[in-house]
Design a protein around this motif. Structure first.
Motif, short mmCIF file in Angstrom:
data_model
loop_
_atom_site.label_atom_id
_atom_site.label_comp_id
_atom_site.label_asym_id
_atom_site.label_seq_id
_atom_site.Cartn_x
_atom_site.Cartn_y
_atom_site.Cartn_z
N PRO A 195 -10.05 5.10 -8.81
CA PRO A 195 -9.16 6.24 -8.58
C PRO A 195 -7.91 5.90 -7.76
CG PRO A 195 -11.01 6.37 -7.07
CD PRO A 195 -11.22 5.13 -7.90
N HIS A 196 -7.05 5.04 -8.28
CA HIS A 196 -5.78 4.69 -7.63
C HIS A 196 -5.99 4.39 -6.15
CE1 HIS A 196 -1.14 5.20 -7.86
NE2 HIS A 196 -1.48 4.29 -6.98
N LYS A 197 -6.75 3.37 -5.88
CA LYS A 197 -7.07 3.04 -4.51
C LYS A 197 -6.85 1.58 -4.16
CE LYS A 197 -11.64 2.82 -3.56
NZ LYS A 197 -12.06 1.41 -3.61
N ALA A 198 -6.31 0.80 -5.11
CA ALA A 198 -6.02 -0.60 -4.80
C ALA A 198 -5.02 -0.70 -3.66
CB ALA A 198 -5.42 -1.30 -6.03
N VAL A 199 -4.20 0.33 -3.56
CA VAL A 199 -2.99 0.22 -2.76
C VAL A 199 -3.23 0.02 -1.28
CG1 VAL A 199 -2.67 2.69 -2.37
CG2 VAL A 199 -0.68 1.22 -2.55
#
Lengths: 328, 328
Positions: B292-296
């Protein structure tokens, strides 16, 4: 040909004898190929091979498939065996003392799987720290639109990684973590002066100076339950354990307690004490990644292993050097 | 103090004005701290701040929180803004042309999250290749005792990794894969002659020479749907895609088709075209890892970012150089 004289029960034209030592369930893609080169003696042949009892007494070579246990009693049944060609990286399933006493040479899988295990160990560590499997569960459960908040896990770069056993696998794990900007330290039977990593003779010192403890040493009498409750306490609440060695390197009962009580931060486990049994408490935890003893290989490296094993079988009868022979 | 003359609607003793530009749902741990240093102007304050309409016209500094869109119209409402301090690595949510026209300076998160994104990209690639999340599902479902066979996935070491965008993040991804014994190649706006990796000007050439395609470039008009069906076809049946950039870098509809038809080998996706919507076909596939778009970021690097953002706010009013300022 050297083999012909020893294989006295076998007609002179027959291919050399080879004992296939395996769990009945273990079948390898190259078994049919073996029969084109060797007189394969298989105690689990179906139907049973009537010549097995006689021929197996004079076979000089054994192929031990994967982690099939080879005991002192097995060796008594095969009195002529001079060499056991193994196909496994770990050797705890072989009675090496008995092999030494009988002057039997032993080979392992050598480095064939080292890259795979190292790759997997790093993958498990990233997965536990950054919670990738947990994220995948979260998305597949449809929770993302409902809950905007999600655990971001913990940074990989900069972590202190302590490696338990800096052999063929451990040194590859070290190289990989080094590229992530992690600080690598290790414990091992001996200090490896040619490598740039800090050595701790005592595993408690290693654990108390590590954020990630990667267990990848051989399982022996000395390393059984090496990772006990004192090591886990030294690792601490934020520390994580990755095990790609053997289940019994860790006191699994204690590990479960430490995880359930939140006294260590998480674990990535490819191996367990009583496989395929996985402690049921672990199945409910979100900070563990569980894997069915599969770090050890990929089809790609299995092909490389097959080549090495077949090469060792040929080399034995040709009196040529064996690859990945163990010092006994 | 330079700021005092411009902040004409504000009593002379008040702290300098700061517009907080954010989605209403975005709350940061350092908001309370900001109020100790700045007169924070928050259009989503609850209850509404009666001084907002007047004061926001004369505020020279804006903090843009995360990926909150900042349009040309927004900027018309804030005519005195001279500087937008961003807190995001990607900048596709900002109208950079409008900023350039209005001579507004812009800062980004700079390198604060580069290590995290690179770590995550490598983690996703290992996960997809070696099927770690899938293994975890397998064990948690209790399937291990019942089924001895399990997909071993594909070897990581030795893979050809093609990186789309060799900037701050891409170069860190390259360094990591290098340590796995992978061959790294890339495409980028320009060839980076100081780096040892092979450059392909054409993404189709990159894809047809890659086993793993890692997408980590900025999303711009030029890179929208850069990964289209031709690129996927060039990557081929055994190739995998990892996306840690933005969802719209890939033609998601085509990606789903290619995955469902088995025309590419797998995907590790942290970003999607219409987040938090994930195409439902993907939820059923075993060869994808969804995140859920959490690599960042991680909490660790969030702390580093917070320090940089607060430093930039101070530096602006002190006429000192800004960190991670964008060339416009």
């Amino acid at each position: 040909m050297a083999a012909a004289s020893a294989d006295q029960h076998q007609p002179p034209e027959s291919p050399p004898l080879l004992i296939l030592h395996r769990f009945p369930s273990f079948k390898l893609s190259f078994f049919p190929f073996l029969r084109t080169k060797y007189t394969v003696l298989d105690p689990h042949a179906d139907p049973p091979d009537p010549s097995f009892p006689a021929l197996s007494k004079s076979a000089r070579l054994m192929l031990c498939v994967g982690p099939t246990p080879l005991t002192s009693d097995d060796l008594v049944n095969y009195p002529a065996v001079e060499c056991v060609v193994g196909s496994s990286a770990g050797l705890n399933h072989l009675d090496l003392d008995a092999c030494r006493r009988r002057r039997i040479r032993v080979t392992s899988a050598g480095d064939a799987f080292s890259d795979d295990v190292a790759d997997y160990a790093v993958g498990l560590a990233i997965d536990v720290l950054r919670r990738i499997s947990s994220a995948d569960r979260f998305v597949r459960a449809g929770s993302w639109p409902a809950r905007n908040e999600y655990s971001l896990g913990s940074k990989v770069s900069g972590k202190r990684v302590g490696i338990v056993g800096l052999g063929s696998i451990g040194s590859r794990i070290a190289k990989r973590f080094d590229a992530f900007g992690c600080t690598v330290t290790y414990t091992s039977r001996n200090k490896k002066s040619h490598l740039p990593y800090t050595y701790y003779a005592d595993i408690l010192d290693l654990a108390s100076n590590s954020d990630v403890l990667v267990v990848c040493c051989a399982l022996t009498n000395e390393t059984h339950h090496l990772i006990d409750k004192d090591v886990m306490a030294a690792l601490g609440k934020r520390g994580i354990i990755v095990n790609v060695g053997r289940g019994a390197l860790i006191d699994e009962k204690e590990l479960v307690e430490f995880l359930v009580r939140g006294e260590i931060g998480g674990a990535g486990l490819d191996v367990f004490e009583n496989e395929p049994r996985v402690p049921k408490e672990l199945l409910e935890l979100d900070n563990v990644v569980l894997s069915p003893h599969k770090a050890v290989m990929t089809p790609d490296s299995f092909a490389a292993l097959e080549e090495m094993v077949l090469g060792n079988l040929e080399a034995f009868f040709a009196n040529e050097p064996l690859k990945a022979e163990i010092e006994l």
